[in-house]
Design a protein around this motif. Structure first.
Motif, mmCIF file in Angstrom:
data_model
loop_
_atom_site.group_PDB
_atom_site.id
_atom_site.type_symbol
_atom_site.label_atom_id
_atom_site.label_comp_id
_atom_site.label_asym_id
_atom_site.label_seq_id
_atom_site.Cartn_x
_atom_site.Cartn_y
_atom_site.Cartn_z
ATOM 1 N N THR A 73 -61.969 53.246 99.892
ATOM 2 C CA THR A 73 -62.577 51.916 99.942
ATOM 3 C C THR A 73 -61.467 50.905 100.156
ATOM 4 O O THR A 73 -60.279 51.213 99.993
ATOM 5 N N ARG A 104 -66.112 44.727 101.207
ATOM 6 C CA ARG A 104 -65.851 45.091 99.813
ATOM 7 C C ARG A 104 -66.839 46.181 99.357
ATOM 8 O O ARG A 104 -66.507 47.054 98.555
ATOM 9 N N LEU A 117 -58.455 43.390 101.402
ATOM 10 C CA LEU A 117 -59.490 42.400 101.695
ATOM 11 C C LEU A 117 -58.895 40.998 101.798
ATOM 12 O O LEU A 117 -59.277 40.211 102.673
ATOM 13 N N ASP A 118 -57.958 40.688 100.938
ATOM 14 C CA ASP A 118 -57.297 39.376 100.998
ATOM 15 C C ASP A 118 -56.534 39.230 102.317
ATOM 16 O O ASP A 118 -56.503 38.140 102.907
ATOM 17 N N GLU A 138 -66.672 40.168 102.375
ATOM 18 C CA GLU A 138 -67.432 40.567 101.188
ATOM 19 C C GLU A 138 -68.301 41.791 101.483
ATOM 20 O O GLU A 138 -68.490 42.652 100.625
ATOM 21 N N THR A 163 -59.064 47.936 99.230
ATOM 22 C CA THR A 163 -58.501 47.363 98.012
ATOM 23 C C THR A 163 -58.587 45.837 98.073
ATOM 24 O O THR A 163 -58.793 45.247 99.137
ATOM 25 N N LYS A 164 -58.406 45.201 96.941
ATOM 26 C CA LYS A 164 -58.421 43.741 96.893
ATOM 27 C C LYS A 164 -57.327 43.167 97.794
ATOM 28 O O LYS A 164 -57.552 42.187 98.522
#
Length: 398
Positions: free
Chosen positions: A65, A89, A71-72, A86, A67-68
């Motif tokens: 998946t 995510r 995504l950032d 989103e 990761t934060k």
């Protein structure tokens, strides 16, 4: 021989996958598609060991998946929108969408079926897996790596000594020798020369702080063939219109050859000429194509020096330099170079593809400007598409 995981991050793919997927997420979530793998190289045999390793690697891929931090990073790309991030995510590759088989002659078969916004993401990951598994199990990888290193050393010297003057982006994900070799190659080309301006690989762009590069692929235009309300010969028009509405002129390099460049130009009118920053070549004679595009820009009073020709069709550095010499004083020129960067060794690289073949149960096809590059599983549909294109070209010719 069990390999270490090949895909470690879902960013390890081409930028244009996210670009196209964002349009689908916002406008076409009702579309479902089928993608088929094809090895165009003659005489290639995949062993049972290779097949089992490919499946194990796909299994691993489908555990990943975003990761934060990843995504950032996607949010930091100016044209990637927060609602799409989103969605990512929540998104993950779903193993049930991928079917694999190996026939008695060693031919590998892969089919991806599912909602287009999800199925389309598998292409690059699967090609990276298949290619690396094949070369690690077919050859002595250490010898391949030495060969690749020697060839890269020579390329870098040629840039440093002025043999090559053009600028280019590295487009090597889909046919790379390995993940670790692509990383080493991109690192060296971007630090030891001033000519490599970025990469299509989003993971490497993030890691090295360089520009991620890419717009859209043939599948983006092809998917409009599966929408009942759109006439086949007008799919470029609707594809470009949706693209402009999504990106408002940002991220604006149009691919011309999905159903031939001549047809594309009928829809590349004054508005679209102004809306898109440039065009990408991927089949046919690149010199003839470039001259045709310059003439088209002039027809609409657009200064060619404000527009970009991006060449990306099976390039090596000598071909790129010849094109640069021919065009650079009349129009902006850049290059996307893939296999010659990421899998140039003593061994012949594989010519492998995964192409969109149906949308919502309807056949779709790419024609291109090189007849041999056409790919469609439905011969009757392919002929119908060709007739549709020819009819509009004949009706609207000047």
């Amino acid at each position: 021989m069990k390999l270490e995981p090949i895909i470690l991050s879902l960013l390890d793919t081409d930028l244009y996958k996210f670009n196209m997927d964002q349009v689908i997420f916002h406008k076409h979530t009702d579309l479902c598609g089928e993608y088929y793998f094809r090895c165009r190289s003659e005489g290639i045999v995949f062993t049972q060991e290779m097949f089992e390793e490919i499946n194990a690697q796909i299994d691993h891929l489908c555990t990943l998946t975003f990761t934060k931090d990843e995504l950032d990073y996607l949010r930091s790309i100016r044209f990637i929108k927060n609602d799409y991030v989103e969605f990512l995510r929540l998104w993950r590759p779903i193993r049930d969408y991928v079917e694999t088989s190996l026939d008695a002659d060693g031919r590998l078969h892969i089919v991806v079926r599912g909602p287009l916004f999800s199925a389309m993401q598998f292409e690059i990951y699967l090609l990276e897996i298949v290619n690396e598994v094949y070369f690690r199990l077919q050859y002595d990888y250490a010898e391949l790596r030495v060969s690749a290193q020697e060839k890269l050393d020579e390329k870098i010297r040629d840039f440093q000594h002025g043999k090559y003057a053009f600028r280019f982006a590295e487009f090597g994900c889909r046919r790379r020798l390995s993940r670790e070799w692509q990383e080493e190659m991109v690192r060296r080309l971007t630090t030891e020369t001033s000519n490599c301006v970025g990469t299509s690989n989003v993971y490497l762009a993030k890691k090295f702080g360089i520009k991620p590069i890419g717009t859209y692929a043939h599948e983006y235009v092809q998917m409009y063939q599966g929408i009942d309300s759109i006439p086949l010969a007008y799919t470029n028009h609707y594809a470009m219109e949706d693209w402009y509405n999504e990106y408002k002129g940002d991220n604006g390099t149009a691919l011309t050859d999905t159903i031939t460049t001549d047809l594309f130009l009928l829809d590349f009118n004054r508005s679209m000429v102004n809306n898109f920053t440039g065009v990408r070549h991927d089949s046919g004679d690149p010199f003839e194509w470039g001259e045709k595009m310059i003439a088209h820009y002039k027809r609409y009073d657009a200064d060619p020096m404000t527009k970009l020709l991006l060449f990306s069709d099976s390039l090596d550095f000598d071909k790129a330099q010849a094109l640069y010499d021919h065009f650079h004083d009349r129009i902006k020129v850049s290059f996307g170079i893939g296999t010659f960067c990421s899998n140039d060794t003593f061994a012949e690289p594989l010519n492998i593809v995964i192409k969109l073949q149906t949308v919502n149960g309807r056949a779709v096809a790419k024609l291109s400007d090189t007849p041999g590059k056409a790919m469609c599983r439905d011969a009757e549909y392919l002929e119908y598409l060709k007739r549709s294109v020819a009819f509009r070209l004949n009706r609207e010719k000047e």
